[in-house]
Write a protein that holds these residues in place. Structure first.
Motif, mmCIF file in Angstrom:
data_model
loop_
_atom_site.group_PDB
_atom_site.id
_atom_site.type_symbol
_atom_site.label_atom_id
_atom_site.label_comp_id
_atom_site.label_asym_id
_atom_site.label_seq_id
_atom_site.Cartn_x
_atom_site.Cartn_y
_atom_site.Cartn_z
ATOM 1 N N GLY A 151 10.454 39.540 69.427
ATOM 2 C CA GLY A 151 11.038 39.127 70.690
ATOM 3 C C GLY A 151 10.924 37.646 70.969
ATOM 4 N N ILE A 152 9.716 37.106 70.861
ATOM 5 C CA ILE A 152 9.518 35.689 71.176
ATOM 6 C C ILE A 152 10.278 34.816 70.178
ATOM 7 C CG2 ILE A 152 7.830 33.821 71.413
ATOM 8 C CD1 ILE A 152 5.803 35.961 72.302
ATOM 9 N N SER A 153 10.223 35.179 68.918
ATOM 10 C CA SER A 153 10.902 34.405 67.887
ATOM 11 C C SER A 153 12.403 34.317 68.152
ATOM 12 C CB SER A 153 10.656 35.033 66.515
ATOM 13 O OG SER A 153 11.382 34.354 65.533
ATOM 14 N N GLN A 154 13.003 35.425 68.512
ATOM 15 C CA GLN A 154 14.443 35.436 68.775
ATOM 16 C C GLN A 154 14.795 34.557 69.975
ATOM 17 O OE1 GLN A 154 12.583 38.170 68.301
ATOM 18 N NE2 GLN A 154 13.424 39.167 66.494
ATOM 19 N N GLU A 155 13.959 34.589 71.005
ATOM 20 C CA GLU A 155 14.204 33.755 72.184
ATOM 21 C C GLU A 155 14.093 32.275 71.828
ATOM 22 O OE1 GLU A 155 15.390 34.747 75.111
ATOM 23 O OE2 GLU A 155 15.409 36.776 74.279
ATOM 24 N N TRP A 156 13.086 31.922 71.042
ATOM 25 C CA TRP A 156 12.898 30.529 70.627
ATOM 26 C C TRP A 156 14.112 30.042 69.846
ATOM 27 C CZ3 TRP A 156 10.191 26.391 71.748
ATOM 28 C CH2 TRP A 156 10.092 25.345 70.836
ATOM 29 N N GLU A 157 14.626 30.877 68.951
ATOM 30 C CA GLU A 157 15.775 30.488 68.133
ATOM 31 C C GLU A 157 17.047 30.300 68.959
ATOM 32 O OE1 GLU A 157 15.793 29.422 65.012
ATOM 33 O OE2 GLU A 157 13.624 29.655 65.129
ATOM 34 N N GLN A 158 17.101 30.882 70.148
ATOM 35 C CA GLN A 158 18.255 30.722 71.030
ATOM 36 C C GLN A 158 18.267 29.367 71.735
ATOM 37 O OE1 GLN A 158 20.835 32.930 71.226
ATOM 38 N NE2 GLN A 158 19.727 33.926 69.569
ATOM 39 N N ILE A 159 17.138 28.673 71.703
ATOM 40 C CA ILE A 159 17.026 27.363 72.348
ATOM 41 C C ILE A 159 17.608 26.300 71.424
ATOM 42 C CG2 ILE A 159 15.405 25.634 73.237
ATOM 43 C CD1 ILE A 159 13.488 27.960 73.872
ATOM 44 N N ASP A 160 18.391 25.402 71.990
ATOM 45 C CA ASP A 160 18.985 24.289 71.263
ATOM 46 C C ASP A 160 17.905 23.531 70.477
ATOM 47 O OD1 ASP A 160 19.511 21.089 71.663
ATOM 48 O OD2 ASP A 160 21.364 22.181 71.201
ATOM 49 N N LYS A 161 18.223 23.115 69.258
ATOM 50 C CA LYS A 161 17.249 22.443 68.377
ATOM 51 C C LYS A 161 16.683 21.175 69.013
ATOM 52 C CE LYS A 161 17.644 25.447 65.145
ATOM 53 N NZ LYS A 161 16.678 26.518 65.101
ATOM 54 N N GLU A 162 17.518 20.409 69.733
ATOM 55 C CA GLU A 162 17.019 19.206 70.392
ATOM 56 C C GLU A 162 16.021 19.555 71.481
ATOM 57 O OE1 GLU A 162 20.003 16.446 71.715
ATOM 58 O OE2 GLU A 162 21.097 16.614 69.824
ATOM 59 N N LEU A 163 16.302 20.604 72.238
ATOM 60 C CA LEU A 163 15.384 21.035 73.283
ATOM 61 C C LEU A 163 14.095 21.585 72.666
ATOM 62 C CD1 LEU A 163 14.653 21.404 76.199
ATOM 63 C CD2 LEU A 163 15.959 23.543 76.209
ATOM 64 N N GLN A 164 14.205 22.292 71.552
ATOM 65 C CA GLN A 164 12.999 22.753 70.861
ATOM 66 C C GLN A 164 12.101 21.567 70.527
ATOM 67 O OE1 GLN A 164 13.888 25.003 67.333
ATOM 68 N NE2 GLN A 164 14.760 26.726 68.459
ATOM 69 N N GLN A 165 12.690 20.488 70.020
ATOM 70 C CA GLN A 165 11.898 19.308 69.655
ATOM 71 C C GLN A 165 11.283 18.662 70.889
ATOM 72 O OE1 GLN A 165 11.052 18.490 66.459
ATOM 73 N NE2 GLN A 165 9.566 17.277 67.602
ATOM 74 N N GLU A 166 12.034 18.611 71.992
ATOM 75 C CA GLU A 166 11.476 18.073 73.235
ATOM 76 C C GLU A 166 10.266 18.887 73.687
ATOM 77 O OE1 GLU A 166 14.334 17.543 76.405
ATOM 78 O OE2 GLU A 166 15.804 16.734 75.002
#
Length: 58
Positions: free
Chosen positions: A26-41
């Protein structure tokens, strides 16, 4: 010679936390839905928080 960037302690802690939640359903799938730039932020902000906490006296 290739110039490799060695992550600091805070970045390594963030990577370990990210790995931990990436193996949980569940958490992994939600994280992957976040834009890569926002993930880095988010990673950068977490690393800043960790650095501040590490500097605090116990």
């Amino acid at each position: 010679m290739t110039n490799h960037v060695i992550p600091d302690l805070a970045q390594r802690i963030v990577a370990a936390i990210e790995w931990d939640f990436s193996v949980r359903g569940g958490i992994s799938q939600e994280w992957e839905q976040i834009d890569k730039e926002l993930q880095q932020e988010i990673r950068d902000k977490w690393a800043d928080v960790i650095r501040l906490e590490l500097k605090k006296p116990e």
